[in-house]
Design a protein around this motif. Sequence first.
Motif, PDB file in Angstrom:
ATOM      1  N   GLY A  87      51.397  -8.072  23.113  1.00 19.43           N
ATOM      2  CA  GLY A  87      50.005  -8.634  23.135  1.00 19.43           C
ATOM      3  C   GLY A  87      48.992  -7.805  22.473  1.00 19.43           C
ATOM      4  N   SER A  88      47.779  -8.144  22.449  1.00 22.99           N
ATOM      5  CA  SER A  88      46.626  -7.319  21.798  1.00 22.99           C
ATOM      6  C   SER A  88      45.907  -6.597  22.998  1.00 22.99           C
ATOM      7  N   ILE A  89      46.141  -5.443  22.857  1.00 19.13           N
ATOM      8  CA  ILE A  89      45.063  -4.653  23.878  1.00 19.13           C
ATOM      9  C   ILE A  89      43.856  -3.830  23.124  1.00 19.13           C
ATOM     10  N   PHE A  90      42.755  -4.002  23.966  1.00 18.09           N
ATOM     11  CA  PHE A  90      41.513  -3.671  23.663  1.00 18.09           C
ATOM     12  C   PHE A  90      40.741  -3.067  24.521  1.00 18.09           C
ATOM     13  N   TYR A  91      40.063  -1.849  24.214  1.00 16.89           N
ATOM     14  CA  TYR A  91      39.030  -1.240  25.173  1.00 16.89           C
ATOM     15  C   TYR A  91      37.753  -1.395  24.803  1.00 16.89           C
ATOM     16  N   GLU A  92      36.771  -1.843  25.467  1.00 15.57           N
ATOM     17  CA  GLU A  92      35.148  -1.746  25.320  1.00 15.57           C
ATOM     18  C   GLU A  92      34.436  -1.775  26.547  1.00 15.57           C
ATOM     19  N   ASN A  93      33.358  -1.064  26.541  1.00 15.91           N
ATOM     20  CA  ASN A  93      32.629  -1.320  27.629  1.00 15.91           C
ATOM     21  C   ASN A  93      33.105  -1.022  29.044  1.00 15.91           C
ATOM     22  N   GLY A  94      33.888  -0.019  29.287  1.00 16.54           N
ATOM     23  CA  GLY A  94      34.376   0.315  30.518  1.00 16.54           C
ATOM     24  C   GLY A  94      35.566  -0.528  31.043  1.00 16.54           C
ATOM     25  N   ALA A  95      36.182  -1.386  30.076  1.00 15.69           N
ATOM     26  CA  ALA A  95      37.203  -2.526  30.466  1.00 15.69           C
ATOM     27  C   ALA A  95      38.271  -2.486  29.250  1.00 15.69           C
ATOM     28  N   VAL A  96      39.491  -2.764  29.881  1.00 14.91           N
ATOM     29  CA  VAL A  96      40.696  -2.974  28.941  1.00 14.91           C
ATOM     30  C   VAL A  96      40.834  -4.345  29.085  1.00 14.91           C
ATOM     31  N   THR A  97      41.088  -5.326  27.912  1.00 14.45           N
ATOM     32  CA  THR A  97      41.481  -6.674  27.842  1.00 14.45           C
ATOM     33  C   THR A  97      42.806  -6.772  27.212  1.00 14.45           C
ATOM     34  N   ILE A  98      43.721  -7.642  27.734  1.00 13.72           N
ATOM     35  CA  ILE A  98      45.049  -7.687  27.132  1.00 13.72           C
ATOM     36  C   ILE A  98      45.150  -9.442  26.743  1.00 13.72           C
ATOM     37  N   SER A  99      45.323  -9.574  25.575  1.00  9.99           N
ATOM     38  CA  SER A  99      45.343 -11.165  25.082  1.00  9.99           C
ATOM     39  C   SER A  99      46.728 -11.584  24.400  1.00  9.99           C
ATOM     40  N   THR A 100      47.137 -12.719  24.698  1.00  9.94           N
ATOM     41  CA  THR A 100      48.316 -13.379  23.847  1.00  9.94           C
ATOM     42  C   THR A 100      47.958 -14.878  23.486  1.00  9.94           C
ATOM     43  N   THR A 101      48.590 -15.466  22.633  1.00  9.48           N
ATOM     44  CA  THR A 101      48.397 -16.746  22.156  1.00  9.48           C
ATOM     45  C   THR A 101      49.676 -17.554  22.744  1.00  9.48           C
ATOM     46  N   THR A 102      50.795 -17.110  22.945  1.00  7.20           N
ATOM     47  CA  THR A 102      51.950 -17.659  23.516  1.00  7.20           C
ATOM     48  C   THR A 102      52.584 -16.871  24.722  1.00  7.20           C
ATOM     49  N   PRO A 103      53.164 -17.493  25.597  1.00  5.40           N
ATOM     50  CA  PRO A 103      53.831 -16.497  26.764  1.00  5.40           C
ATOM     51  C   PRO A 103      54.645 -15.518  26.079  1.00  5.40           C
ATOM     52  N   THR A 104      54.223 -14.168  26.552  1.00  2.00           N
ATOM     53  CA  THR A 104      54.892 -13.029  26.095  1.00  2.00           C
ATOM     54  C   THR A 104      54.975 -11.985  27.359  1.00  2.00           C
ATOM     55  N   LEU A 105      56.049 -11.610  27.370  1.00  3.58           N
ATOM     56  CA  LEU A 105      56.420 -10.565  28.508  1.00  3.58           C
ATOM     57  C   LEU A 105      55.924  -9.137  28.341  1.00  3.58           C
ATOM     58  N   ILE A 106      55.179  -8.772  29.005  1.00  4.42           N
ATOM     59  CA  ILE A 106      54.381  -7.406  29.052  1.00  4.42           C
ATOM     60  C   ILE A 106      54.608  -6.485  30.134  1.00  4.42           C
ATOM     61  N   ASN A 107      55.270  -5.439  29.763  1.00  7.93           N
ATOM     62  CA  ASN A 107      55.716  -4.567  30.570  1.00  7.93           C
ATOM     63  C   ASN A 107      54.979  -3.304  31.002  1.00  7.93           C
ATOM     64  N   PHE A 108      53.911  -3.195  30.113  1.00  7.92           N
ATOM     65  CA  PHE A 108      53.162  -1.807  30.468  1.00  7.92           C
ATOM     66  C   PHE A 108      51.780  -2.149  29.719  1.00  7.92           C
ATOM     67  N   ALA A 109      50.839  -1.571  30.349  1.00  7.04           N
ATOM     68  CA  ALA A 109      49.434  -1.274  29.543  1.00  7.04           C
ATOM     69  C   ALA A 109      49.054   0.259  29.895  1.00  7.04           C
ATOM     70  N   LYS A 110      48.492   0.881  29.076  1.00  4.03           N
ATOM     71  CA  LYS A 110      48.005   2.164  29.155  1.00  4.03           C
ATOM     72  C   LYS A 110      46.705   2.629  28.314  1.00  4.03           C
ATOM     73  N   LEU A 111      45.882   3.332  28.999  1.00  5.09           N
ATOM     74  CA  LEU A 111      44.633   3.698  28.455  1.00  5.09           C
ATOM     75  C   LEU A 111      44.534   5.111  28.658  1.00  5.09           C
ATOM     76  N   GLU A 112      44.648   6.046  27.651  1.00  2.82           N
ATOM     77  CA  GLU A 112      44.673   7.301  27.855  1.00  2.82           C
ATOM     78  C   GLU A 112      43.344   8.154  27.069  1.00  2.82           C
ATOM     79  N   VAL A 113      43.046   9.171  27.416  1.00  6.82           N
ATOM     80  CA  VAL A 113      42.135   9.926  26.623  1.00  6.82           C
ATOM     81  C   VAL A 113      42.884  10.393  25.369  1.00  6.82           C
ATOM     82  N   GLY A 114      42.228  10.548  24.152  1.00 10.55           N
ATOM     83  CA  GLY A 114      42.736  10.838  22.874  1.00 10.55           C
ATOM     84  C   GLY A 114      42.804   9.749  21.828  1.00 10.55           C
ATOM     85  N   THR A 115      43.380   9.987  20.631  1.00  9.76           N
ATOM     86  CA  THR A 115      43.491   9.071  19.617  1.00  9.76           C
ATOM     87  C   THR A 115      44.999   8.718  19.317  1.00  9.76           C
ATOM     88  N   THR A 116      46.093   9.286  19.875  1.00 11.04           N
ATOM     89  CA  THR A 116      47.206   8.943  19.673  1.00 11.04           C
ATOM     90  C   THR A 116      48.018   8.467  21.035  1.00 11.04           C
TER      91      THR A 116
END
Length: 174
Positions: A87-116
């Motif tokens: 999916g497409s994951i995005f962080y902005e204004n204190g929130a994380v959104t995940i989007s897909t346009t077709t049914p997609t299995l998502i196993n994890f989402a992560k937000l962490e300090v850093g650039t990598t």
Amino acid sequence: VSNSKHSQVAEFASNVSNPNLLINGNFKVNQRGNTTYTEAGKYTVDRWKLLSGTVDVAENGIVLNGTIIQKLEHSPSAPVVASSNAGSIFYENGAVTISTTTPTLINFAKLEVGTTPTPFSPRPHAEELALCQRYFQILRIDSACYLSNINSIYPNVNLVNHLRIKPTIVVTTY
């Protein structure tokens, strides 16, 4: 310690420390107990709200066809990076959104300090559940109530975990 050994130790330490700022990043906590969520604006698996589409609970994550969001209680002041297995994951204004346009299995989402992004490492289930229960708990109230006057009855409720704010109570009958 050689550079090679040092980098292996640093990689191991970063994986063990689990720097995920999201709660329920592997979508395993589902206190509401539904297998499908379709109502926009309502919570699905714990801490994830459906903005549009559907969420189906799978054994190893969720099947998302739409967009979900998780708002952070405290926005980090340092640069952050968001990652997910799909999916497409995005962080902005204190929130994380995940989007897909077709049914997609998502196993994890992560937000962490850093650039990598670093590899996803799930928290122990009991720790993840306790974090989720700061925001939402389902409690059964049987007959442990007392009358304060002829028009009011007050249940005696012991919370499983401390909540982060004063709770809103919704009465549901089964």
